[in-house]
Write an enzyme that holds these catalytic residues in place. Sequence first.
Site, mmCIF file in Angstrom:
data_model
loop_
_atom_site.group_PDB
_atom_site.id
_atom_site.type_symbol
_atom_site.label_atom_id
_atom_site.label_comp_id
_atom_site.label_asym_id
_atom_site.label_seq_id
_atom_site.Cartn_x
_atom_site.Cartn_y
_atom_site.Cartn_z
ATOM 1 N N SER A 45 3.052 5.148 -7.488
ATOM 2 C CA SER A 45 3.868 4.314 -6.798
ATOM 3 C C SER A 45 4.557 5.155 -5.730
ATOM 4 O O SER A 45 5.387 4.823 -4.795
ATOM 5 C CB SER A 45 5.041 3.950 -7.691
ATOM 6 O OG SER A 45 5.661 4.790 -8.586
ATOM 7 N N ASP A 335 15.717 5.334 -6.480
ATOM 8 C CA ASP A 335 15.838 4.757 -7.605
ATOM 9 C C ASP A 335 15.604 5.637 -9.214
ATOM 10 O O ASP A 335 15.735 6.849 -9.003
ATOM 11 C CB ASP A 335 14.804 3.385 -7.699
ATOM 12 C CG ASP A 335 13.410 3.752 -7.689
ATOM 13 O OD1 ASP A 335 13.104 4.863 -8.044
ATOM 14 O OD2 ASP A 335 12.846 2.832 -7.628
ATOM 15 N N HIS A 338 12.012 7.310 -8.174
ATOM 16 C CA HIS A 338 11.380 7.698 -6.974
ATOM 17 C C HIS A 338 12.468 8.460 -5.950
ATOM 18 O O HIS A 338 13.780 8.056 -5.934
ATOM 19 C CB HIS A 338 10.934 6.553 -6.271
ATOM 20 C CG HIS A 338 10.120 5.815 -6.940
ATOM 21 N ND1 HIS A 338 10.181 4.565 -7.488
ATOM 22 C CD2 HIS A 338 8.569 5.895 -7.115
ATOM 23 C CE1 HIS A 338 9.322 4.330 -8.378
ATOM 24 N NE2 HIS A 338 8.181 5.128 -8.113
#
Length: 370
Positions: A45, A335, A338
């Site tokens: 991600s 978040d 990340h």
Amino acid sequence: MIIQPPRLAASAALLLLLLLVFLRCSDETVSTTNGVPAIFVFGDSLVDVGNNNFLRSVARANYYPYGIDFLSGPTGRFSNGRTVIDMFVDMFGIPNAPEFANPNTTGVGILHGVNYASAAAGILDETGRHYGQRYSLSQQVVNFESTLNELRRSMGSWNLSRYLSKSLAFLVFGSNDYINNYLLPELYTSRFRYTPNQFANLLLNRYSRQLLALQSVGLRKFVVAGVGPLGCIPNQRASGAATPGRCVDNVNKMLGAFNEGLRSLVTQLNSQHPESTFVYVNVYAIFGDILNNPDTYGFRVVDTACCGVGLNRGQITCLPLQFPCLYRNEYVFWDAFHPTEAASAILAGRAFRGPPSDSYPINVRQLALI
Ligand SMILES: *[C@@H]1O[C@H](CO)[C@@H](O)[C@H](O)[C@H]1NC(C)=O
Ligand SMILES: *[C@@H]1O[C@H](CO)[C@@H](O)[C@H](O)[C@H]1NC(C)=O
């Protein structure tokens, strides 16, 4: 006729300024004509640009406020804005590589590269399975081979091998093998089967095999990112394993074996495959520096996410339509997992032009110019 010295001085200053801007630009961007024709991005991600939007996965970021600072809004990037890859392609002066899973990623759309990265993916195939579908490292390599078949049809083998030898491969893996595998003993058995050192060796063996697979089909320039200090991300700080105000030290400690092993692997691959160049980016050291010296970089908040729910806003990740923090440049973490665009920019800059302690044995800019 009256000469106006102030105005002359002003235009001279302007000229000097333009010259400086020009010199600075030419120093920063690597010309495409002798530089990088394409980038191929493999990872999780941290560098996904929307592959998971096309998969049956709950690990997705194609909703607001993800992308709140991104030109085209939410895309599937797990950031408020750009990722490190968006920054690299700007430095190379090429368009960003589109997501492999999008059926439109074909034809001329793949000539500057393709992004295979998939949220929740790991080096091990089972990593992240509780999030649903994802492209693991080995699947991403298979996907790359299908891109190669298409490229071969459009440019012929001779041009293809030249093109591949000038292109860059970025690989960002390992975080999920810890966060979404080894550190979740209630869902995965790896913790019971391997010591931290054995687990790191298992990951490195698999990683090495896939790097060699990519090498054997023609890629020659590899940038391999180490794992950051995961014990300091809001998700881990909120896990209950951390002393309030501190990172989870035993998590950070177990990553040492993986990162040091990856750096050694890069040394070994460089000596065994002189036709290729492998570069290790010391993400752990760069993020460690940001977390230890936030003021130097203009950060104010290092322990709490800009968007999320619960302790450290790290227990539940950033939800659809949730209001994020206002001053996103002051936060290291966007978040629970990340970094913000601001933190990614420091990382990208140091990988691009940093010393060997940041990017080893050469930096990304030097790699592009080979
Ligand atoms: C593919 O491209 C077409 C035409 O530009 C566009 O309408 C469509 O939304 C795109 N599909 C995806 C999945 O992005
Ligand atoms: C390589 O590409 C050039 C220009 O695109 C083309 O003219 C040439 O025929 C190609 N060479 C081969 C061997 O395919």
